[in-house]
Design a protein around this motif. Structure first.
Motif, PDB file in Angstrom:
ATOM      1  N   ARG A 198       0.827  -1.207   0.000  1.00  0.00           N
ATOM      2  CA  ARG A 198       0.000   0.000   0.000  1.00  0.00           C
ATOM      3  C   ARG A 198       0.859   1.254   0.000  1.00  0.00           C
ATOM      4  NH1 ARG A 198      -2.630  -4.077   2.431  1.00  0.00           N
ATOM      5  NH2 ARG A 198      -4.937  -4.215   2.354  1.00  0.00           N
ATOM      6  N   ALA A 199       1.966   1.216   0.735  1.00  0.00           N
ATOM      7  CA  ALA A 199       2.871   2.367   0.763  1.00  0.00           C
ATOM      8  C   ALA A 199       3.491   2.613  -0.616  1.00  0.00           C
ATOM      9  CB  ALA A 199       3.962   2.159   1.809  1.00  0.00           C
ATOM     10  N   ASP A 200       3.892   1.523  -1.301  1.00  0.00           N
ATOM     11  CA  ASP A 200       4.429   1.650  -2.659  1.00  0.00           C
ATOM     12  C   ASP A 200       3.389   2.270  -3.579  1.00  0.00           C
ATOM     13  OD1 ASP A 200       6.800   0.419  -1.903  1.00  0.00           O
ATOM     14  OD2 ASP A 200       6.103  -1.583  -2.501  1.00  0.00           O
ATOM     15  N   LEU A 201       2.157   1.809  -3.436  1.00  0.00           N
ATOM     16  CA  LEU A 201       1.074   2.288  -4.282  1.00  0.00           C
ATOM     17  C   LEU A 201       0.827   3.784  -4.046  1.00  0.00           C
ATOM     18  CD1 LEU A 201      -0.897   1.253  -6.394  1.00  0.00           C
ATOM     19  CD2 LEU A 201      -2.434   0.569  -4.548  1.00  0.00           C
ATOM     20  N   SER A 202       0.922   4.214  -2.810  1.00  0.00           N
ATOM     21  CA  SER A 202       0.770   5.629  -2.502  1.00  0.00           C
ATOM     22  C   SER A 202       1.861   6.456  -3.171  1.00  0.00           C
ATOM     23  CB  SER A 202       0.805   5.838  -0.987  1.00  0.00           C
ATOM     24  OG  SER A 202       0.747   7.201  -0.654  1.00  0.00           O
ATOM     25  N   ARG A 203       3.099   5.961  -3.119  1.00  0.00           N
ATOM     26  CA  ARG A 203       4.214   6.687  -3.738  1.00  0.00           C
ATOM     27  C   ARG A 203       4.067   6.729  -5.260  1.00  0.00           C
ATOM     28  NH1 ARG A 203       7.125   4.288   0.616  1.00  0.00           N
ATOM     29  NH2 ARG A 203       7.455   2.375  -0.593  1.00  0.00           N
ATOM     30  N   GLU A 204       3.668   5.621  -5.856  1.00  0.00           N
ATOM     31  CA  GLU A 204       3.567   5.545  -7.317  1.00  0.00           C
ATOM     32  C   GLU A 204       2.463   6.436  -7.860  1.00  0.00           C
ATOM     33  OE1 GLU A 204       5.259   4.146  -9.692  1.00  0.00           O
ATOM     34  OE2 GLU A 204       6.718   3.038  -8.495  1.00  0.00           O
ATOM     35  N   THR A 205       1.343   6.513  -7.158  1.00  0.00           N
ATOM     36  CA  THR A 205       0.183   7.242  -7.668  1.00  0.00           C
ATOM     37  C   THR A 205       0.117   8.685  -7.205  1.00  0.00           C
ATOM     38  OG1 THR A 205      -1.198   6.542  -5.806  1.00  0.00           O
ATOM     39  CG2 THR A 205      -1.184   5.124  -7.775  1.00  0.00           C
ATOM     40  N   GLY A 206       0.799   8.991  -6.093  1.00  0.00           N
ATOM     41  CA  GLY A 206       0.678  10.320  -5.523  1.00  0.00           C
ATOM     42  C   GLY A 206      -0.565  10.497  -4.670  1.00  0.00           C
ATOM     43  N   LEU A 207      -1.312   9.432  -4.442  1.00  0.00           N
ATOM     44  CA  LEU A 207      -2.486   9.501  -3.576  1.00  0.00           C
ATOM     45  C   LEU A 207      -2.067   9.320  -2.124  1.00  0.00           C
ATOM     46  CD1 LEU A 207      -4.952   7.263  -5.639  1.00  0.00           C
ATOM     47  CD2 LEU A 207      -4.814   9.755  -5.607  1.00  0.00           C
ATOM     48  N   THR A 208      -2.829   9.916  -1.205  1.00  0.00           N
ATOM     49  CA  THR A 208      -2.504   9.794   0.206  1.00  0.00           C
ATOM     50  C   THR A 208      -2.689   8.357   0.669  1.00  0.00           C
ATOM     51  OG1 THR A 208      -4.763  10.250   0.952  1.00  0.00           O
ATOM     52  CG2 THR A 208      -3.330  12.153   0.574  1.00  0.00           C
ATOM     53  N   ARG A 209      -2.019   8.013   1.752  1.00  0.00           N
ATOM     54  CA  ARG A 209      -2.130   6.644   2.282  1.00  0.00           C
ATOM     55  C   ARG A 209      -3.549   6.348   2.761  1.00  0.00           C
ATOM     56  NH1 ARG A 209       3.352   4.301   5.007  1.00  0.00           N
ATOM     57  NH2 ARG A 209       4.826   5.189   3.517  1.00  0.00           N
ATOM     58  N   VAL A 210      -4.217   7.381   3.275  1.00  0.00           N
ATOM     59  CA  VAL A 210      -5.601   7.174   3.711  1.00  0.00           C
ATOM     60  C   VAL A 210      -6.482   6.825   2.510  1.00  0.00           C
ATOM     61  CG1 VAL A 210      -7.632   8.313   4.678  1.00  0.00           C
ATOM     62  CG2 VAL A 210      -5.385   8.664   5.733  1.00  0.00           C
ATOM     63  N   THR A 211      -6.301   7.564   1.406  1.00  0.00           N
ATOM     64  CA  THR A 211      -7.082   7.281   0.196  1.00  0.00           C
ATOM     65  C   THR A 211      -6.777   5.887  -0.325  1.00  0.00           C
ATOM     66  OG1 THR A 211      -7.125   9.623  -0.413  1.00  0.00           O
ATOM     67  CG2 THR A 211      -7.533   8.041  -2.170  1.00  0.00           C
ATOM     68  N   ILE A 212      -5.505   5.521  -0.359  1.00  0.00           N
ATOM     69  CA  ILE A 212      -5.110   4.177  -0.823  1.00  0.00           C
ATOM     70  C   ILE A 212      -5.734   3.115   0.060  1.00  0.00           C
ATOM     71  CG2 ILE A 212      -3.168   2.581  -1.023  1.00  0.00           C
ATOM     72  CD1 ILE A 212      -3.337   4.491  -3.349  1.00  0.00           C
ATOM     73  N   SER A 213      -5.660   3.300   1.354  1.00  0.00           N
ATOM     74  CA  SER A 213      -6.225   2.312   2.279  1.00  0.00           C
ATOM     75  C   SER A 213      -7.716   2.112   2.045  1.00  0.00           C
ATOM     76  CB  SER A 213      -5.970   2.749   3.720  1.00  0.00           C
ATOM     77  OG  SER A 213      -6.508   1.817   4.632  1.00  0.00           O
ATOM     78  N   ASP A 214      -8.445   3.229   1.860  1.00  0.00           N
ATOM     79  CA  ASP A 214      -9.885   3.146   1.626  1.00  0.00           C
ATOM     80  C   ASP A 214     -10.194   2.444   0.304  1.00  0.00           C
ATOM     81  OD1 ASP A 214     -10.372   4.433   3.984  1.00  0.00           O
ATOM     82  OD2 ASP A 214     -10.764   6.399   3.079  1.00  0.00           O
ATOM     83  N   LEU A 215      -9.475   2.824  -0.745  1.00  0.00           N
ATOM     84  CA  LEU A 215      -9.738   2.232  -2.061  1.00  0.00           C
ATOM     85  C   LEU A 215      -9.389   0.752  -2.087  1.00  0.00           C
ATOM     86  CD1 LEU A 215      -8.471   5.065  -4.442  1.00  0.00           C
ATOM     87  CD2 LEU A 215     -10.830   4.334  -4.093  1.00  0.00           C
ATOM     88  N   VAL A 216      -8.257   0.391  -1.502  1.00  0.00           N
ATOM     89  CA  VAL A 216      -7.851  -1.023  -1.499  1.00  0.00           C
ATOM     90  C   VAL A 216      -8.856  -1.861  -0.721  1.00  0.00           C
ATOM     91  CG1 VAL A 216      -6.108  -2.647  -0.650  1.00  0.00           C
ATOM     92  CG2 VAL A 216      -5.399  -0.585  -1.883  1.00  0.00           C
ATOM     93  N   ALA A 217      -9.327  -1.352   0.418  1.00  0.00           N
ATOM     94  CA  ALA A 217     -10.342  -2.086   1.188  1.00  0.00           C
ATOM     95  C   ALA A 217     -11.602  -2.297   0.351  1.00  0.00           C
ATOM     96  CB  ALA A 217     -10.671  -1.324   2.467  1.00  0.00           C
ATOM     97  N   GLU A 218     -11.974  -1.275  -0.410  1.00  0.00           N
ATOM     98  CA  GLU A 218     -13.145  -1.375  -1.286  1.00  0.00           C
ATOM     99  C   GLU A 218     -12.912  -2.403  -2.384  1.00  0.00           C
ATOM    100  OE1 GLU A 218     -15.063   1.595  -4.562  1.00  0.00           O
ATOM    101  OE2 GLU A 218     -14.735   2.435  -2.552  1.00  0.00           O
ATOM    102  N   PHE A 219     -11.715  -2.393  -2.984  1.00  0.00           N
ATOM    103  CA  PHE A 219     -11.411  -3.344  -4.046  1.00  0.00           C
ATOM    104  C   PHE A 219     -11.385  -4.780  -3.525  1.00  0.00           C
ATOM    105  CE2 PHE A 219      -8.884   0.247  -6.203  1.00  0.00           C
ATOM    106  CZ  PHE A 219      -9.997   0.643  -6.937  1.00  0.00           C
TER     107      PHE A 219
END
Length: 395
Positions: A60-81
């Motif tokens: 998730r941290a890698d994904l945040s760095r790659e996309t520029g999205l915040t970790r909170v946003t990544i966490s929410d989206l990944v949980a949804e996916f």
């Protein structure tokens, strides 16, 4: 965009892919549309899935760095996916340093399949069950109706699609159809003389009969997506598909070009020259399709085998006459051909290249490449890109 929208680095909206695990050199199509605040979540969803699809498993941290999205946003989206069954956790990444090792996540590539249908073959309709990586897992085909009868065409297509649905082994993400003819973005076939369809709601009808999401597009437009996503195509390319008919798909500035009438690339029914020529299925004489279609060339060579070189050089010349204005107007970098390799030989390419050089501005278009695709099952693989784009926002 503000922090509350989940974006830290606006430039990430132009993400063009990291290292390709599933696809060597795979890229995605750009969008010129601005991301409005009300569309931010949908954009972020597509950005995350796009990144995972091309880069492969990451934390998730890698994904945040790659996309520029915040970790909170990544966490929410990944949980949804994960809840939707689109993304799965793949295990823990081994690390030598202190701290809790990160959990890797990826799109559930093994948990979904795609049905692809190619209606462009001269003798049969081809279909396949495909992985999310565009790999053909199962093949089927049904005979093409002898006459262009719309009802018979659809019945054969539906039979093929149902066979493939039965052959699939996991959740189907959707069905993609590549068909000859002019196709609207909503999947209505405006005109397909070779199949007997006029204003035919292919996407809606097949979706209803299969109870699955269906995406229908012109076969050449599907093929150019495969060449761009999986192959070696540049950002400005025309792919000419030569089979029973002749059509082209265009990508300019990394975007598909459809046109206001959805007929961009319909070069098959451009009359080439002023010397008449064979009667085309559309009723005119001397259309490019009448000179260049695979069935016409094969029949002409069979009738006069001693004239093979002359026939192929003439076909290559006429193709170049048709495309030279397009190359100049759109400043294209390359022309990719998909068709019978036994006919598209050096004689054909030499004549096409020489004619294109002679009919475009000296010194400007001399580096335009005309080549044969290396892609197999190019329309089927293109339909997989269509479904991925339509269902996940991935291309």
């Amino acid at each position: 965009m503000s922090e509350s929208d989940g974006m830290r680095v606006p430039a990430a909206a132009q993400y063009t892919g990291a290292t390709a695990h599933g696809f060597a050199g795979a890229r995605h199509l750009r969008s010129r549309a601005k991301v409005l605040p009300e569309h931010a979540r949908g954009h972020n969803r597509a950005l995350v899935l796009q990144t995972l699809y091309h880069a492969g498993a990451m934390s998730r941290a890698d994904l945040s760095r790659e996309t520029g999205l915040t970790r909170v946003t990544i966490s929410d989206l990944v949980a949804e996916f994960i809840a939707d069954g689109i993304v799965v956790e793949k295990g823990i990444r081994e690390t030598a340093g202190p701290g809790k090792p990160p959990i890797l996540i990826d799109i559930d590539r093994e948990g979904h399949q795609i049905i692809g249908l190619d209606l462009s073959g001269p003798e049969a309709f081809q279909g396949a069950v495909l992985s999310l990586d565009g790999e053909v897992l199962e093949r089927r085909e049904v005979p093409r109706p002898a006459q262009p009868d719309g009802t018979a065409t659809y019945d054969a297509l539906l039979d093929l699609a149902r066979q493939l649905v039965h052959a699939s082994t996991t959740t189907l993400l959707g069905v993609g159809v590549g068909t000859p003819g002019i196709v609207r973005p909503d999947g209505v076939v405006i005109e397909s003389p070779n199949l007997g369809w006029t204003d035919f709601p292919l996407e809606a009808r097949l979706g209803l009969d299969l109870d699955l999401p269906v995406t229908a597009r012109n076969d050449a437009n599907a093929a150019v997506l495969a060449e761009y996503t999986f192959g070696e195509a540049r950002a400005d390319v025309m792919l000419i598909k030569i089979g029973r008919g002749v059509g082209a798909g265009l990508i300019t500035g990394s975007q598909p070009l459809l046109g206001s009438r959805f007929a961009a690339g319909e070069i098959g029914h451009v009359v080439v020259g002023t010397d008449g020529g064979p009667r085309c299925v559309c009723g005119k004489d001397g259309c490019l399709e009448a000179w260049l279609s695979g069935s016409r060339l094969a029949a002409a060579i069979a009738e006069a085998p001693g004239s093979r070189e002359e026939l192929l050089r003439d076909a290559g010349t006429r193709m170049a006459v048709a495309i030279a204005p397009i190359v100049s107007a759109l400043d294209l970098s390359e022309i990719v051909l998909s068709g019978p390799a036994d006919l598209l030989d050096d004689d054909f390419f030499d004549a096409a290249t020489a004619t294109l050089r002679a009919r475009t501005l000296d010194g400007v278009f001399d580096d335009v490449v005309i080549r044969l695709t290396r892609q197999e099952d190019i329309v089927l693989r293109g339909t997989a890109v269509m479904v991925l784009s339509g269902q996940l926002g991935v291309s």
